[in-house]
Design an enzyme around this catalytic site. Sequence first.
Site, PDB file in Angstrom:
ATOM      1  CG  ASN A  14      45.914  18.419  41.088  1.00 39.81           C
ATOM      2  OD1 ASN A  14      46.037  18.660  42.290  1.00 39.81           O
ATOM      3  ND2 ASN A  14      45.906  17.185  40.597  1.00 39.81           N
ATOM      4  CD  GLU A  99      49.018  12.179  40.780  1.00 39.57           C
ATOM      5  OE1 GLU A  99      48.758  13.022  41.650  1.00 39.57           O
ATOM      6  OE2 GLU A  99      49.636  12.464  39.728  1.00 39.57           O
ATOM      7  CD  GLU A 168      43.924  14.933  34.930  1.00 40.01           C
ATOM      8  OE1 GLU A 168      44.605  15.938  34.712  1.00 40.01           O
ATOM      9  OE2 GLU A 168      43.916  14.349  36.026  1.00 40.01           O
ATOM     10  N   GLY A 174      52.244  14.097  34.083  1.00 46.53           N
ATOM     11  CA  GLY A 174      53.579  14.301  34.648  1.00 46.53           C
ATOM     12  C   GLY A 174      54.702  13.701  33.825  1.00 46.53           C
TER      13      GLY A 174
HETATM   14  C1  PEP Z   1      47.312  16.099  36.888  1.00 47.03           C
HETATM   15  O1  PEP Z   1      47.890  15.345  37.640  1.00 47.03           O
HETATM   16  O2  PEP Z   1      46.116  16.366  37.054  1.00 47.03           O
HETATM   17  C2  PEP Z   1      48.064  16.669  35.779  1.00 47.03           C
HETATM   18  C3  PEP Z   1      47.393  17.079  34.754  1.00 47.03           C
HETATM   19  O3  PEP Z   1      49.416  16.713  35.919  1.00 47.03           O
HETATM   20  P1  PEP Z   1      50.476  17.271  34.832  1.00 47.03           P
HETATM   21  O4  PEP Z   1      49.911  18.531  34.238  1.00 47.03           O
HETATM   22  O5  PEP Z   1      51.718  17.533  35.612  1.00 47.03           O
HETATM   23  O6  PEP Z   1      50.646  16.208  33.813  1.00 47.03           O
END
Ligand code: PEP
Length: 257
Positions: A14, A99, A168, A174
């Site tokens: 992503n 997000e 997630e 992040g």
């Molecule tokens: C995401 O936003 O889908 C994600 C997994 O971000 P990150 O790997 O940067 O934590």
Amino acid sequence: MNTNTKRKPIVIANWKLNGGLELICTSVASFIGKHFEADIAICPPYIYMRDMLTFLQHSEISIGSQNVSKFKSGAYTGETSAQMLKEAGCKICLIGHSERRSMFKENNLSCQIKIGNALNHGLMPILCVGENKEEHDAKITKDMIFRQVTECLEGVELDGRKICIAYEPIWAIGTGASATPEIAQDVHSFIRQELIKLYGEETANSIRLLYGGSVTKDNAKDLLAKEDVDGLLVGGASLDPGHFLAICQHASDSSAS
Ligand code: PEP
């Protein structure tokens, strides 16, 4: 891994609102001549999809979108429909990323509509679910996940069509603080049980569950070693082609083990 159903690993990048021609070139170049025993997809910003599809046309890498409209057509400035994505060559689309839920007011009902649109146009939806830090600390993760999964999938008939669910945890996205493989497995196994109630064992056991949240080339292998972690959704680390390649390789290797 369920003994009756060997699920093919899947890794999805992503890119969010990142990338440019340089990243496209280095990323595409890194995949030349590579074969993976895993499904790999990249979700770049819309504007780069066509270029990437052209560059990747002889590769095994799919292109996905980071979102899809809940509308089919009409006066909806800035929107892109499932049909348009399909026509453009997209194979998958993320739905309900945290997000989008927090910044663009998406909710379980809009996700449910988007899932229907995606399925009806031959796109594989990747439904994103996850709890925030307060919910995690209050130990109500499973309540939140239950609500998201059941509301987003209410009335969604699969009829052999494919969907994935990405767990997630928002506190892990992040932040560099990935969930442990044990936490990921615990929540994934909970989601699997709920899917069994909704769709029965055979279908539920064929649905791939991805983990996302600070996945790196260093923690990917241990996450993928868990029984119900069938894939990874990768944000930050997907912006480094070398790191992303290493994560894809771990997924490919996990399929052999
Ligand atoms: C995401 O936003 O889908 C994600 C997994 O971000 P990150 O790997 O940067 O934590």
